[in-house]
Motif scaffolding. Structure first.
Motif, PDB file in Angstrom:
ATOM      1  N   VAL A  12     -24.647 -13.925   8.611  1.00 40.79           N
ATOM      2  CA  VAL A  12     -24.364 -13.335   7.299  1.00 40.79           C
ATOM      3  C   VAL A  12     -24.027 -14.472   6.354  1.00 40.79           C
ATOM      4  N   ALA A  13     -24.614 -14.451   5.154  1.00 38.63           N
ATOM      5  CA  ALA A  13     -24.328 -15.476   4.148  1.00 38.63           C
ATOM      6  C   ALA A  13     -24.218 -14.821   2.775  1.00 38.63           C
ATOM      7  N   ARG A  14     -23.169 -15.189   2.044  1.00 38.62           N
ATOM      8  CA  ARG A  14     -23.015 -14.678   0.682  1.00 38.62           C
ATOM      9  C   ARG A  14     -23.958 -15.449  -0.219  1.00 38.62           C
ATOM     10  N   ARG A  15     -24.819 -14.725  -0.932  1.00 38.11           N
ATOM     11  CA  ARG A  15     -25.792 -15.354  -1.822  1.00 38.11           C
ATOM     12  C   ARG A  15     -25.218 -15.557  -3.225  1.00 38.11           C
ATOM     13  N   ARG A  16     -24.525 -14.514  -3.730  1.00 38.12           N
ATOM     14  CA  ARG A  16     -24.050 -14.596  -5.106  1.00 38.12           C
ATOM     15  C   ARG A  16     -22.858 -13.667  -5.279  1.00 38.12           C
ATOM     16  N   THR A  17     -21.906 -14.099  -6.083  1.00 33.54           N
ATOM     17  CA  THR A  17     -20.759 -13.276  -6.457  1.00 33.54           C
ATOM     18  C   THR A  17     -20.526 -13.472  -7.943  1.00 33.54           C
ATOM     19  N   ARG A  18     -20.392 -12.354  -8.653  1.00 34.02           N
ATOM     20  CA  ARG A  18     -20.128 -12.454 -10.098  1.00 34.02           C
ATOM     21  C   ARG A  18     -19.184 -11.327 -10.509  1.00 34.02           C
ATOM     22  N   PRO A  19     -18.400 -11.555 -11.548  1.00 29.93           N
ATOM     23  CA  PRO A  19     -17.472 -10.502 -12.003  1.00 29.93           C
ATOM     24  C   PRO A  19     -18.239  -9.369 -12.678  1.00 29.93           C
ATOM     25  N   MET A  20     -17.685  -8.160 -12.552  1.00 30.56           N
ATOM     26  CA  MET A  20     -18.286  -6.994 -13.189  1.00 30.56           C
ATOM     27  C   MET A  20     -17.235  -5.906 -13.328  1.00 30.56           C
ATOM     28  N   LEU A  21     -17.497  -4.929 -14.165  1.00 26.08           N
ATOM     29  CA  LEU A  21     -16.642  -3.754 -14.258  1.00 26.08           C
ATOM     30  C   LEU A  21     -17.168  -2.714 -13.293  1.00 26.08           C
ATOM     31  N   TYR A  22     -16.300  -2.204 -12.425  1.00 28.27           N
ATOM     32  CA  TYR A  22     -16.684  -1.170 -11.467  1.00 28.27           C
ATOM     33  C   TYR A  22     -15.607  -0.105 -11.478  1.00 28.27           C
ATOM     34  N   ARG A  23     -15.998   1.117 -11.823  1.00 29.31           N
ATOM     35  CA  ARG A  23     -15.080   2.251 -11.937  1.00 29.31           C
ATOM     36  C   ARG A  23     -13.905   1.937 -12.858  1.00 29.31           C
ATOM     37  N   GLY A  24     -14.214   1.271 -13.946  1.00 25.68           N
ATOM     38  CA  GLY A  24     -13.213   1.010 -14.968  1.00 25.68           C
ATOM     39  C   GLY A  24     -12.288  -0.171 -14.710  1.00 25.68           C
ATOM     40  N   LYS A  25     -12.536  -0.944 -13.647  1.00 22.88           N
ATOM     41  CA  LYS A  25     -11.686  -2.110 -13.419  1.00 22.88           C
ATOM     42  C   LYS A  25     -12.554  -3.320 -13.090  1.00 22.88           C
ATOM     43  N   LEU A  26     -12.019  -4.467 -13.363  1.00 23.81           N
ATOM     44  CA  LEU A  26     -12.725  -5.714 -13.118  1.00 23.81           C
ATOM     45  C   LEU A  26     -12.723  -6.004 -11.622  1.00 23.81           C
ATOM     46  N   ASP A  27     -13.901  -6.234 -11.073  1.00 19.25           N
ATOM     47  CA  ASP A  27     -14.022  -6.581  -9.659  1.00 19.25           C
ATOM     48  C   ASP A  27     -15.230  -7.487  -9.499  1.00 19.25           C
TER      49      ASP A  27
END
Length: 101
Positions: free
Chosen positions: A47-62
């Motif tokens: 398993v390898a993480r390709r990309r992570t970026r901030p986003m709004l999900y269900r009204g909160k930053l995640d």
């Protein structure tokens, strides 16, 4: 303690929180993929993480994270699938057509 010291402490605390949150997401992805592969009678290879970026999900930053994972269906072949997560929630799991034994 001056303003620069306070700023540095806040920066260090925020960096630590960011590290632990992304680590929690990666561990949740690994647990999910182990369960997924077991249920599909596949062998999880990596398993390898390709990309992570901030986003709004269900009204909160995640974080929206995308992972690549390698699996085998016969023990002699290797395929690459994709997993997408919003925070700790699995959004999509995609696997290419593969041999079923």
């Amino acid at each position: 303690m001056n303003l620069l010291d306070v700023f540095l402490l806040v920066l260090i605390a925020a960096s630590g929180a960011l590290f632990w949150r992304i680590r929690m997401i990666s561990e949740a992805a690994s647990r999910y993929l182990n369960q997924y592969c077991d249920s599909q009678h596949l062998q999880l290879i990596s398993v390898a993480r390709r990309r992570t970026r901030p986003m709004l999900y269900r009204g909160k930053l995640d974080w929206r994270s995308e992972f690549d994972f390698e699996f085998s269906s016969t023990g002699q072949d290797c395929y690459t699938g994709n997993l997408t997560m919003n925070g700790l929630t699995v959004v999509a799991t995609q696997t290419p057509p593969h041999r079923i034994h």
